[in-house]
Design an enzyme around this catalytic site. Sequence first.
Site, PDB file in Angstrom:
ATOM      1  N   TYR A 142      -7.827  13.655  38.175  1.00 27.46           N
ATOM      2  CA  TYR A 142      -7.007  13.804  36.955  1.00 27.46           C
ATOM      3  C   TYR A 142      -5.923  14.866  37.140  1.00 27.46           C
ATOM      4  CZ  TYR A 142      -9.700  10.491  34.250  1.00 27.46           C
ATOM      5  OH  TYR A 142     -10.255   9.324  33.783  1.00 27.46           O
TER       6      TYR A 142
ATOM      7  N   ARG B 268      -3.139  12.934  38.572  1.00 26.03           N
ATOM      8  CA  ARG B 268      -2.495  12.109  37.544  1.00 26.03           C
ATOM      9  C   ARG B 268      -1.597  12.972  36.666  1.00 26.03           C
ATOM     10  NH1 ARG B 268      -4.659   9.901  40.377  1.00 26.03           N
ATOM     11  NH2 ARG B 268      -2.455   9.757  41.003  1.00 26.03           N
TER      12      ARG B 268
ATOM     13  N   ASN C 268      -2.918   4.781  26.033  1.00 32.01           N
ATOM     14  CA  ASN C 268      -2.474   5.553  27.194  1.00 32.01           C
ATOM     15  C   ASN C 268      -2.733   7.037  26.992  1.00 32.01           C
ATOM     16  OD1 ASN C 268      -1.535   3.091  28.102  1.00 32.01           O
ATOM     17  ND2 ASN C 268       0.578   3.462  27.431  1.00 32.01           N
TER      18      ASN C 268
ATOM     19  N   HIS D  41      -7.511   7.013  23.437  1.00 35.67           N
ATOM     20  CA  HIS D  41      -8.349   7.352  24.605  1.00 35.67           C
ATOM     21  C   HIS D  41      -8.077   8.753  25.121  1.00 35.67           C
ATOM     22  CE1 HIS D  41      -8.817   2.766  25.394  1.00 35.67           C
ATOM     23  NE2 HIS D  41      -9.626   3.216  24.467  1.00 35.67           N
TER      24      HIS D  41
ATOM     25  N   GLY E 297       1.978  -4.412  26.248  1.00 33.14           N
ATOM     26  CA  GLY E 297       1.468  -3.932  27.540  1.00 33.14           C
ATOM     27  C   GLY E 297       0.000  -3.584  27.568  1.00 33.14           C
ATOM     28  N   THR E 298      -0.821  -4.417  26.923  1.00 32.55           N
ATOM     29  CA  THR E 298      -2.253  -4.172  27.034  1.00 32.55           C
ATOM     30  C   THR E 298      -2.973  -5.501  27.254  1.00 32.55           C
ATOM     31  OG1 THR E 298      -4.278  -3.419  25.914  1.00 32.55           O
ATOM     32  CG2 THR E 298      -2.479  -4.158  24.487  1.00 32.55           C
ATOM     33  N   SER E 299      -3.958  -5.451  28.154  1.00 39.78           N
ATOM     34  CA  SER E 299      -4.732  -6.668  28.464  1.00 39.78           C
ATOM     35  C   SER E 299      -5.724  -6.968  27.345  1.00 39.78           C
ATOM     36  CB  SER E 299      -5.488  -6.470  29.778  1.00 39.78           C
ATOM     37  OG  SER E 299      -6.397  -5.371  29.630  1.00 39.78           O
TER      38      SER E 299
END
Length: 228
Positions: free
Chosen positions: A55, A58, A89, A106, A172-174
Amino acid sequence: MDRRHIVVLTGAGISAESGIPTFRGSGGLWFKHRIEDVATPEAFDRDPEMVLTFYNQRRAQLQSVEPNTAHKALARLEQGHRVSVVTQNVDNLHERAGSTNVLHLHGQLCRARSSADPDWAVDIGYGSIRMGQTCPLGSQLRPDVVWFGEPVPMMDAAREVVSTADVLMIVGTSLAVYPAAYLAHDAPPRAEVIVVDPEAQAGKIPGARIYRDKATLRVPLLVDELLG
Ligand code: APR
């Protein structure tokens, strides 16, 4: 043009063109790691240093990327409507683009939190979390993000926001991860639902207007339409 409540549910796809890989785009690997090896409480218990390093990388990378024209268009949309961004995100690109009302379902990469008390969290910007850095209770600091299997404390607030949408734009999300994916079905019956995703599946959200385009192409056009 009447002022409406526009709720935008975003996922990793809106940040893809800023250079942040999506979760399920590269054969299930996220920065060459299996998600279960870095984004679960078990992984943190097993090897906290590896998870912290992942992380930290990231977070450092986030400093070097920029919001794209889709993020910026959503910020511009606030000129004519009440806009609520509900994002899965953990990046800060919506805020850096100028959106002023962002709910992070999240968590947030630029925040650290206590391992013992999930309500104790601090902003750390793009800095690192080190082994041995502890909260006032003495527990190891960890990223303030929701790992798989952990509760999603903002879920009720998110459902409340979506329940009052005049327009729900899903970008933009599955919609592969729950409970976040439930939000796609939480808009009121009269709301207009718009999906922007190159891989959008027909029929997943009955009645939705689907654009199989990249976010940077389609979102600015939709914002122009909504501000028209
Ligand atoms: N523009 C729009 N959509 C895009 C683009 C783009 N340029 N590129 C990819 N996409 C779409 C993909 O087609 C896919 O449907 O973005 C979606 C990304 O899906 P995921 O990688 O599953 O990301 P997301 O839906 O945000 O994952 C949800 O899963 O791993 C957990 O907590 C993590 O928040 C994450 C959650």
